[in-house]
Design a protein around this motif. Structure first.
Motif, PDB file in Angstrom:
ATOM      1  N   MET A   1       0.832  -1.160   0.000  1.00 25.97           N
ATOM      2  CA  MET A   1       0.000   0.000   0.000  1.00 25.97           C
ATOM      3  C   MET A   1       0.891   1.242   0.000  1.00 25.97           C
ATOM      4  O   MET A   1       1.743   1.418   0.855  1.00 25.97           O
ATOM      5  N   ALA A   2       0.716   2.090  -0.965  1.00 27.45           N
ATOM      6  CA  ALA A   2       1.479   3.332  -1.051  1.00 27.45           C
ATOM      7  C   ALA A   2       0.817   4.399  -0.191  1.00 27.45           C
ATOM      8  O   ALA A   2      -0.399   4.455  -0.069  1.00 27.45           O
ATOM      9  N   THR A   3       1.634   5.222   0.410  1.00 28.29           N
ATOM     10  CA  THR A   3       1.161   6.315   1.252  1.00 28.29           C
ATOM     11  C   THR A   3       1.887   7.580   0.845  1.00 28.29           C
ATOM     12  O   THR A   3       3.064   7.544   0.516  1.00 28.29           O
ATOM     13  N   ASN A   4       1.210   8.700   0.897  1.00 27.17           N
ATOM     14  CA  ASN A   4       1.845   9.976   0.608  1.00 27.17           C
ATOM     15  C   ASN A   4       2.624  10.454   1.818  1.00 27.17           C
ATOM     16  O   ASN A   4       2.202  10.280   2.955  1.00 27.17           O
ATOM     17  N   LEU A   5       3.757  11.083   1.548  1.00 29.12           N
ATOM     18  CA  LEU A   5       4.604  11.607   2.599  1.00 29.12           C
ATOM     19  C   LEU A   5       4.950  13.045   2.232  1.00 29.12           C
ATOM     20  O   LEU A   5       5.410  13.304   1.125  1.00 29.12           O
ATOM     21  N   ILE A   6       4.741  13.957   3.143  1.00 26.90           N
ATOM     22  CA  ILE A   6       5.056  15.363   2.913  1.00 26.90           C
ATOM     23  C   ILE A   6       6.200  15.741   3.843  1.00 26.90           C
ATOM     24  O   ILE A   6       6.151  15.481   5.047  1.00 26.90           O
ATOM     25  N   VAL A   7       7.233  16.338   3.263  1.00 29.86           N
ATOM     26  CA  VAL A   7       8.376  16.797   4.046  1.00 29.86           C
ATOM     27  C   VAL A   7       8.410  18.319   3.944  1.00 29.86           C
ATOM     28  O   VAL A   7       8.532  18.865   2.854  1.00 29.86           O
ATOM     29  N   ARG A   8       8.329  18.970   5.075  1.00 22.85           N
ATOM     30  CA  ARG A   8       8.283  20.439   5.095  1.00 22.85           C
ATOM     31  C   ARG A   8       9.588  20.998   5.652  1.00 22.85           C
ATOM     32  O   ARG A   8      10.349  20.303   6.315  1.00 22.85           O
ATOM     33  N   ASN A   9       9.797  22.269   5.360  1.00 26.07           N
ATOM     34  CA  ASN A   9      10.925  23.040   5.911  1.00 26.07           C
ATOM     35  C   ASN A   9      12.285  22.444   5.560  1.00 26.07           C
ATOM     36  O   ASN A   9      13.184  22.378   6.400  1.00 26.07           O
ATOM     37  N   VAL A  10      12.428  22.020   4.320  1.00 31.13           N
ATOM     38  CA  VAL A  10      13.708  21.508   3.836  1.00 31.13           C
ATOM     39  C   VAL A  10      14.488  22.685   3.253  1.00 31.13           C
ATOM     40  O   VAL A  10      13.946  23.471   2.473  1.00 31.13           O
ATOM     41  N   GLU A  11      15.757  22.810   3.643  1.00 31.61           N
ATOM     42  CA  GLU A  11      16.575  23.930   3.173  1.00 31.61           C
ATOM     43  C   GLU A  11      16.717  23.887   1.657  1.00 31.61           C
ATOM     44  O   GLU A  11      16.762  22.818   1.051  1.00 31.61           O
ATOM     45  N   ALA A  12      16.812  25.061   1.063  1.00 31.72           N
ATOM     46  CA  ALA A  12      16.886  25.183  -0.392  1.00 31.72           C
ATOM     47  C   ALA A  12      18.080  24.435  -0.972  1.00 31.72           C
ATOM     48  O   ALA A  12      17.970  23.818  -2.043  1.00 31.72           O
ATOM     49  N   ASP A  13      19.227  24.439  -0.287  1.00 34.45           N
ATOM     50  CA  ASP A  13      20.400  23.738  -0.825  1.00 34.45           C
ATOM     51  C   ASP A  13      20.184  22.228  -0.852  1.00 34.45           C
ATOM     52  O   ASP A  13      20.664  21.546  -1.762  1.00 34.45           O
ATOM     53  N   ILE A  14      19.427  21.705   0.092  1.00 34.94           N
ATOM     54  CA  ILE A  14      19.114  20.270   0.101  1.00 34.94           C
ATOM     55  C   ILE A  14      18.170  19.939  -1.047  1.00 34.94           C
ATOM     56  O   ILE A  14      18.360  18.943  -1.750  1.00 34.94           O
ATOM     57  N   VAL A  15      17.181  20.778  -1.261  1.00 32.86           N
ATOM     58  CA  VAL A  15      16.239  20.569  -2.369  1.00 32.86           C
ATOM     59  C   VAL A  15      16.976  20.629  -3.699  1.00 32.86           C
ATOM     60  O   VAL A  15      16.772  19.783  -4.573  1.00 32.86           O
ATOM     61  N   ASN A  16      17.871  21.599  -3.849  1.00 31.59           N
ATOM     62  CA  ASN A  16      18.642  21.708  -5.093  1.00 31.59           C
ATOM     63  C   ASN A  16      19.532  20.489  -5.312  1.00 31.59           C
ATOM     64  O   ASN A  16      19.637  19.986  -6.429  1.00 31.59           O
ATOM     65  N   ALA A  17      20.164  20.012  -4.253  1.00 33.22           N
ATOM     66  CA  ALA A  17      21.003  18.820  -4.364  1.00 33.22           C
ATOM     67  C   ALA A  17      20.161  17.602  -4.755  1.00 33.22           C
ATOM     68  O   ALA A  17      20.595  16.783  -5.578  1.00 33.22           O
ATOM     69  N   LEU A  18      18.971  17.486  -4.185  1.00 32.98           N
ATOM     70  CA  LEU A  18      18.068  16.387  -4.534  1.00 32.98           C
ATOM     71  C   LEU A  18      17.701  16.455  -6.014  1.00 32.98           C
ATOM     72  O   LEU A  18      17.744  15.442  -6.717  1.00 32.98           O
ATOM     73  N   LYS A  19      17.376  17.644  -6.489  1.00 39.52           N
ATOM     74  CA  LYS A  19      17.005  17.810  -7.895  1.00 39.52           C
ATOM     75  C   LYS A  19      18.166  17.503  -8.823  1.00 39.52           C
ATOM     76  O   LYS A  19      17.980  16.870  -9.875  1.00 39.52           O
ATOM     77  N   GLN A  20      19.366  17.913  -8.452  1.00 39.92           N
ATOM     78  CA  GLN A  20      20.543  17.641  -9.279  1.00 39.92           C
ATOM     79  C   GLN A  20      20.843  16.136  -9.319  1.00 39.92           C
ATOM     80  O   GLN A  20      21.143  15.579 -10.380  1.00 39.92           O
ATOM     81  N   THR A  21      20.760  15.496  -8.181  1.00 36.63           N
ATOM     82  CA  THR A  21      20.995  14.051  -8.125  1.00 36.63           C
ATOM     83  C   THR A  21      19.938  13.306  -8.925  1.00 36.63           C
ATOM     84  O   THR A  21      20.253  12.361  -9.656  1.00 36.63           O
ATOM     85  N   ALA A  22      18.699  13.738  -8.806  1.00 34.87           N
ATOM     86  CA  ALA A  22      17.610  13.115  -9.553  1.00 34.87           C
ATOM     87  C   ALA A  22      17.855  13.241 -11.050  1.00 34.87           C
ATOM     88  O   ALA A  22      17.707  12.269 -11.797  1.00 34.87           O
ATOM     89  N   ALA A  23      18.244  14.425 -11.487  1.00 37.19           N
ATOM     90  CA  ALA A  23      18.512  14.641 -12.906  1.00 37.19           C
ATOM     91  C   ALA A  23      19.667  13.759 -13.387  1.00 37.19           C
ATOM     92  O   ALA A  23      19.609  13.180 -14.478  1.00 37.19           O
TER      93      ALA A  23
END
Length: 58
Positions: free
Chosen positions: A1-23
Protein backbone atom coordinates in the motif's frame (compact mmCIF):
# COMPACT_ATOMS: atom_id res chain seq x y z
CA UNK A 1 0.00 0.00 0.00
CA UNK A 2 1.48 3.33 -1.05
CA UNK A 3 1.16 6.31 1.25
CA UNK A 4 1.85 9.98 0.61
CA UNK A 5 4.60 11.61 2.60
CA UNK A 6 5.06 15.36 2.91
CA UNK A 7 8.38 16.80 4.05
CA UNK A 8 8.28 20.44 5.10
CA UNK A 9 10.93 23.04 5.91
CA UNK A 10 13.71 21.51 3.84
CA UNK A 11 16.58 23.93 3.17
CA UNK A 12 16.89 25.18 -0.39
CA UNK A 13 20.40 23.74 -0.83
CA UNK A 14 19.11 20.27 0.10
CA UNK A 15 16.24 20.57 -2.37
CA UNK A 16 18.64 21.71 -5.09
CA UNK A 17 21.00 18.82 -4.36
CA UNK A 18 18.07 16.39 -4.53
CA UNK A 19 17.01 17.81 -7.89
CA UNK A 20 20.54 17.64 -9.28
CA UNK A 21 20.99 14.05 -8.13
CA UNK A 22 17.61 13.11 -9.55
CA UNK A 23 18.51 14.64 -12.91
CA UNK A 24 21.83 12.76 -12.93
CA UNK A 25 19.92 9.51 -12.37
CA UNK A 26 17.27 10.37 -14.98
CA UNK A 27 14.33 10.50 -12.60
CA UNK A 28 12.11 13.03 -10.89
CA UNK A 29 12.96 14.57 -7.53
CA UNK A 30 10.04 12.62 -6.07
CA UNK A 31 11.36 9.32 -7.44
CA UNK A 32 14.84 10.17 -6.18
CA UNK A 33 13.42 10.91 -2.74
CA UNK A 34 11.67 7.52 -2.71
CA UNK A 35 14.89 5.76 -3.73
CA UNK A 36 16.91 7.52 -1.02
CA UNK A 37 14.35 6.51 1.61
CA UNK A 38 14.23 2.95 0.30
CA UNK A 39 18.02 2.60 0.34
CA UNK A 40 18.31 4.08 3.82
CA UNK A 41 15.54 2.07 5.43
CA UNK A 42 15.44 -1.29 3.68
CA UNK A 43 18.90 -2.55 4.44
CA UNK A 44 19.49 -6.26 4.83
CA UNK A 45 19.29 -7.52 8.41
CA UNK A 46 22.50 -7.29 10.38
CA UNK A 47 24.39 -10.47 11.07
CA UNK A 48 24.86 -11.56 14.65
CA UNK A 49 28.29 -10.95 16.15
CA UNK A 50 28.82 -14.69 16.62
CA UNK A 51 28.02 -15.24 12.93
CA UNK A 52 30.63 -12.65 11.91
CA UNK A 53 33.21 -14.24 14.20
CA UNK A 54 32.45 -17.70 12.85
CA UNK A 55 33.09 -16.46 9.31
CA UNK A 56 36.56 -15.11 10.11
CA UNK A 57 39.57 -17.18 9.12
CA UNK A 58 41.64 -18.69 11.92
Amino acid sequence: MATNLIVRNVEADIVNALKQTAAAHGRSAEAEHREILRAALQRPPRRAFTEVLAGMPD
